[in-house]
Design a protein around this motif. Structure first.
Motif, PDB file in Angstrom:
ATOM      1  N   UNK A 194       0.759  -1.252  -0.035  1.00 18.68           N
ATOM      2  CA  UNK A 194       0.033   0.039  -0.185  1.00 18.68           C
ATOM      3  C   UNK A 194       0.927   1.193   0.030  1.00 18.68           C
ATOM      4  N   UNK A 195       1.997   1.010   0.809  1.00 18.38           N
ATOM      5  CA  UNK A 195       3.054   2.301   0.654  1.00 18.38           C
ATOM      6  C   UNK A 195       3.652   2.327  -0.859  1.00 18.38           C
ATOM      7  N   UNK A 196       3.759   1.485  -1.624  1.00 14.09           N
ATOM      8  CA  UNK A 196       4.170   1.414  -2.994  1.00 14.09           C
ATOM      9  C   UNK A 196       2.996   2.108  -3.699  1.00 14.09           C
ATOM     10  N   UNK A 197       1.966   1.412  -3.739  1.00 10.74           N
ATOM     11  CA  UNK A 197       0.845   2.216  -4.497  1.00 10.74           C
ATOM     12  C   UNK A 197       0.792   3.829  -3.994  1.00 10.74           C
ATOM     13  N   UNK A 206      -1.049  12.651  -8.094  1.00 11.98           N
ATOM     14  CA  UNK A 206      -2.329  12.508  -7.442  1.00 11.98           C
ATOM     15  C   UNK A 206      -2.393  12.348  -5.945  1.00 11.98           C
ATOM     16  N   UNK A 207      -3.538  12.892  -5.295  1.00 14.24           N
ATOM     17  CA  UNK A 207      -3.413  13.131  -3.944  1.00 14.24           C
ATOM     18  C   UNK A 207      -3.732  11.674  -3.227  1.00 14.24           C
ATOM     19  N   UNK A 208      -2.974  11.571  -2.013  1.00 14.94           N
ATOM     20  CA  UNK A 208      -3.291  10.178  -1.511  1.00 14.94           C
ATOM     21  C   UNK A 208      -2.981  10.529   0.055  1.00 14.94           C
ATOM     22  N   UNK A 209      -3.823  11.179   0.665  1.00 13.36           N
ATOM     23  CA  UNK A 209      -3.709  11.452   2.008  1.00 13.36           C
ATOM     24  C   UNK A 209      -4.049  10.082   3.119  1.00 13.36           C
ATOM     25  N   UNK A 210      -4.733   9.197   2.450  1.00 13.02           N
ATOM     26  CA  UNK A 210      -4.839   8.057   3.298  1.00 13.02           C
ATOM     27  C   UNK A 210      -4.155   6.770   2.546  1.00 13.02           C
ATOM     28  N   UNK A 211      -3.313   6.154   3.576  1.00 17.04           N
ATOM     29  CA  UNK A 211      -2.618   5.002   3.151  1.00 17.04           C
ATOM     30  C   UNK A 211      -3.029   4.127   4.320  1.00 17.04           C
ATOM     31  N   UNK A 212      -4.021   3.075   4.072  1.00 19.06           N
ATOM     32  CA  UNK A 212      -4.755   2.271   4.964  1.00 19.06           C
ATOM     33  C   UNK A 212      -4.324   0.848   4.858  1.00 19.06           C
ATOM     34  N   UNK A 213      -3.974   0.248   6.040  1.00 19.85           N
ATOM     35  CA  UNK A 213      -3.757  -1.275   5.981  1.00 19.85           C
ATOM     36  C   UNK A 213      -4.487  -2.001   7.166  1.00 19.85           C
ATOM     37  N   UNK A 214      -4.709  -3.058   7.273  1.00 23.16           N
ATOM     38  CA  UNK A 214      -4.793  -3.576   8.619  1.00 23.16           C
ATOM     39  C   UNK A 214      -5.798  -4.975   8.667  1.00 23.16           C
ATOM     40  N   UNK A 231      -4.810   2.238  10.605  1.00 23.12           N
ATOM     41  CA  UNK A 231      -4.860   0.698  10.410  1.00 23.12           C
ATOM     42  C   UNK A 231      -6.212   0.240  10.997  1.00 23.12           C
ATOM     43  N   UNK A 232      -6.676  -0.748  10.305  1.00 21.39           N
ATOM     44  CA  UNK A 232      -8.305  -0.957  10.481  1.00 21.39           C
ATOM     45  C   UNK A 232      -8.331  -2.772  11.191  1.00 21.39           C
ATOM     46  N   UNK A 233      -7.755  -2.882  12.184  1.00 15.31           N
ATOM     47  CA  UNK A 233      -8.072  -4.203  12.848  1.00 15.31           C
ATOM     48  C   UNK A 233      -9.514  -4.209  13.469  1.00 15.31           C
ATOM     49  N   UNK A 234     -10.183  -5.490  13.571  1.00 14.33           N
ATOM     50  CA  UNK A 234     -11.468  -5.620  14.122  1.00 14.33           C
ATOM     51  C   UNK A 234     -11.769  -6.474  15.257  1.00 14.33           C
ATOM     52  N   UNK A 235     -11.270  -7.653  14.843  1.00 17.66           N
ATOM     53  CA  UNK A 235     -11.526  -8.950  15.721  1.00 17.66           C
ATOM     54  C   UNK A 235     -10.861  -8.839  16.989  1.00 17.66           C
TER      55      UNK A 235
END
Lengths: 376, 376
Positions: A194-197, A206-214, A231-235
Motif C-alpha cells: 500500500x505504501x508502494x501504491x 495524485x492526492x493520497x492522504x490516506x494509506x490504510x492497512x490492517x 490501521x483497521x483491525x476488528x476482531x
C-alpha cells in the motif's frame, strides 16, 4: 439479572476483557502517527465502538451499509465502507453520507469507478474514494504496480463528486500464517504494497492522504507502520480461538462466548448434546488449522474463563451441538439442564447469529444488554 | 418494487415454487391417515406456515421457543417444540402454552423429565411430552429397546402436569444417504424405531397417541408410513442444493436464493467477487457430499432459474464470495455492479442470516415482503 436468567443459547460479552483488548490496541497505535480506525464488522455495536475509539480520532470502518447507517445514527461521523462499492448502493450511501462528515468508499475497478462517478454526480453527493490494493491475499484489489491503479486515479480525478482519498489493503492471508514469523512477513508485505501504491500515485501528482492497512494479526505482529496513515483491525476487540491459534492473543483474552444448556446425554457415544448448533456457533472451523480437537469451539465453565477438561463441540446441526472429549465426559457434573459456555472459532461469524450481547464483568451478573446491527 | 431496487445481498423466495412444494407434500400425506406437521425451522415465517398447513390439521413443529412464541402470536395453536427441553426454559414455554391449545415438549432423559415434572407443577401449567427415540442417527433420543424409554414413561405418568403424548424420532442420517435406496432404508428404520417404541409403551399400558417421524428425505422416499400418526419434514418447502443432491427434488424446485452483486473482477485468478459471503450464504458445504464443484452455492441468472454456466462460489469471507468455474468467466457479461443469485447448500442455515424474504412469482417484481423469526 444473572446468566441463570437467560434463555439459551445467548451471546455473552465480558466487558472487562473487552476493555483490556481495546485499551491494548489503542496503546499500540498511540504516538505512532498511525490512526486506529477500528473495523466494526465483528462487534457491530455502538457501545463497543465507543470503547474502541476512546482517545482516538473517532473514525471507524464498516462492512455493510446497515452498519454505516447504524453508526451514523449514533454519532460516528467518519466512516469507511471497506467493501467494493457498486452503483446500486450509492443512493443508500448518499442518504447516509448526508448525515455525517464523510462516508469513504472503496473500488478496485475502473469501469465501476466510472459508473460510480456518473451516479454520484446525478445524486449530487460527494464521496472520498479509496483504491483497493492487493497485497498478496488475492481476494480483491489491484496490484500496486498495475496500470489499473493509475487508471482508477484518472477516473476519480475527472469525477466531479468523487475525490481520490488514497489506498487501502487488507492482509487476509495473515489468517493463515503458519507462525508469528510468517505473520510478520505478511504484515510487511501488507505495508509495502500500500505504501508502494501511494508512492506511485504521489509521483503522478495524485492526492493520497490516506494509506490504510490492517487486520488483527498484522496489527499485533507488524514491526513497522512506516508510511501508513491508518490501521483497521476488528476482531481484536473480542478475539477468538482462531486469533488465539494465530498467536494474536492469550486464550483468556477472548471476550465473547455462547452460553448454552446441556440438552441430552449420549454416554454410549461419550457425548453431550447442547442447544448451540450451526446457527448459534456458526459452521466456522478456522481455528482447527492451528488447534486440533477444537471442532466448533471449546467448552468453558458457565462463569469465568476456565475450560471444562478438553471438551469441545465436535459436530453441529441447526440447534444441536455435539460435545465430546478424549476422557469420559463428566456426565454427573453436567446433567441435562446444566450450563456451559462455548468459545467460538471466529467471533465475527458467531456473533452475527445474535441481535444482542448480554454483558458481564467477569461474573454471573448481567450488567448490560447491548444491541447489534445485523443484516444488510 | 423489483429485484433491481433491493440492496444486496437479499433473500429471495419464489412463491410459485414454494406453493408447488407445499402442495406436493400435502398431497403426499393426504388420505394416508398420517398428519403432516411441517417443521418451521427452515422458513420461520407465518406466511409460509399458512401455505404448509393449508388443508391440514394445522399443527406445526418448531426448533426454538422464539419460533413457538412467534407462531403462537399468529394463531398457530398446536405446536411441537422438537428439541430436548430443559427446566430453565419451562417458564417461557408456560407463558407461550397458556395462549394456545397445546405446546408439546420433548425429552430423552429420565432425570430431566423429573426436573421438568417438578417445575411444571410449580408453574401449574400442563404440557404434553414426547419421548425422543434414536432411530440410528445417534444425535439424541433413547434406543427403542432401552429401559430408559420405560423409565421416562413412568416419570411422566407420576407427573401431575406432564402427560405422555407419545414418541418422536428424526432420521438425521437420511441426509447422508448415498442414494435413493439407502434413504428408503433409513426411512424404514426411522418408522420401525418409533413404531417399536410406541408398541412397547402400549404393551405396558402407557398412552401413546402420537407416533412422530420425519425428515424431508424420508418424507419424499418412504415406502410405508404404517403405524405413524404424523410426519415432520421442513426444508421441503424451500429445498436446496443438498436436497437436490440427495434426490429429494429437482433443481428447479429450489425456492430460495440470495440476490447478490458482483463487486470485483480478478481475471488473473479467473474469479469474480460477489457481496454474499460467509454471513449471507453461511459456511454450510453439505451439498458437496453429492455435487462436486458446488462450494458455497451455484450461481443463477438474476431472474428465473437458469444457471450461469458452471459458476459457483468457491470460497467465502465475511462479506465476500469468490465465484469461479471451469471455463473463463463471463467478465464482460457480469461487470462490477451486475447481479446474480446464489442457490444455497442448506436453506435452513442460509435463510437464518436474513430477517425477511423478498417474495417474487417467477419474475423480477417483488410482490411481497415476509418476515422471519430468528434467534432464540
Amino acid at each position: 439479572m444473572t446468566l441463570d436468567d437467560l434463555i439459551t443459547p445467548a451471546l455473552i460479552l465480558d466487558r472487562a476483557i473487552l476493555a483490556c483488548n481495546t485499551e491494548r490496541m489503542s496503546a499500540r497505535f498511540a504516538g505512532t502517527g498511525v490512526a486506529l480506525r477500528p473495523h466494526m464488522k465483528t462487534a457491530k455495536s455502538a457501545e463497543v465502538a465507543a470503547l474502541a475509539t476512546a482517545g482516538q480520532a473517532g473514525g471507524i470502518t464498516v462492512s455493510t451499509l446497515a452498519e454505516a447507517r447504524y453508526f451514523a445514527e449514533r454519532g460516528f461521523a467518519d466512516i469507511t465502507y471497506a467493501v467494493g462499492m457498486v452503483p446500486s448502493k450509492l443512493e443508500e450511501a448518499a442518504a447516509i453520507a448526508r448525515s455525517l462528515r464523510r462516508l469513504t468508499l472503496l473500488t478496485d475497478d475502473p469501469r465501476a469507478a466510472r459508473a460510480l462517478a456518473d451516479k454520484a454526480a446525478a445524486l449530487a453527493v460527494d464521496f472520498p474514494v479509496l483504491i483497493e490494493i492487493d497485497c498478496g491475499a488475492h481476494r480483491g484489489g489491484v496490484d500496486p504496480e498495475s496500470d489499473a491503479l493509475m487508471e482508477i486515479a484518472r477516473v476519480l480525478d475527472k469525477a466531479p463528486r468523487l475525490a481520490l482519498e488514497g489506498v487501502l489493503t487488507h492482509a487476509g492471508h495473515a489468517y493463515h500464517g503458519a507462525d508469528v514469523a510468517a505473520i510478520k512477513q505478511v504484515a510487511e508485505a501488507e505495508r509495502l504494497a500500500v505504501v508502494r501504491a501511494a508512492g506511485r500515485l504521489r509521483a503522478a501528482d495524485r492526492p493520497c492522504p490516506t494509506v490504510s492497512a490492517g487486520s488483527t494479526p498484522t496489527a499485533v505482529q507488524a514491526e513497522s507502520f512506516e508510511g501508513l496513515t491508518e490501521f483497521r483491525p476488528g476482531v481484536y476487540m473480542f478475539f477468538d480461538l482462531d486469533q488465539f491459534g494465530l498467536g494474536s492473543c492469550a486464550r483468556e483474552d477472548i471476550a465473547v462466548s455462547v452460553l448454552t444448556s446441556v440438552i441430552g446425554h449420549q454416554p454410549q457415544h461419550n457425548r453431550l448434546n447442547i442447544d448451540a448448533g450451526s446457527l448459534a456457533l456458526s459452521q466456522d472451523l478456522s481455528a482447527n488449522e492451528f488447534l486440533p480437537e477444537t471442532g466448533y469451539g471449546w467448552v468453558l465453565e458457565p462463569v469465568g474463563t476456565a475450560r471444562v477438561a478438553d471438551l469441545h463441540v465436535a459436530a453441529v446441526n441447526q440447534e444441536h451441538g455435539m460435545v465430546t472429549g478424549a476422557a469420559p465426559l463428566p456426565f454427573e457434573a453436567l446433567p441435562v439442564g446444566a450450563r456451559v459456555r462455548v468459545l467460538p472459532n471466529h467471533a465475527c461469524i458467531t456473533a452475527a447469529a445474535f441481535d444482542r450481547y448480554h454483558v458481564v464483568d467477569g461474573g454471573n451478573e448481567v450488567t448490560a444488554v447491548w444491541d447489534r446491527v445485523n443484516g444488510w
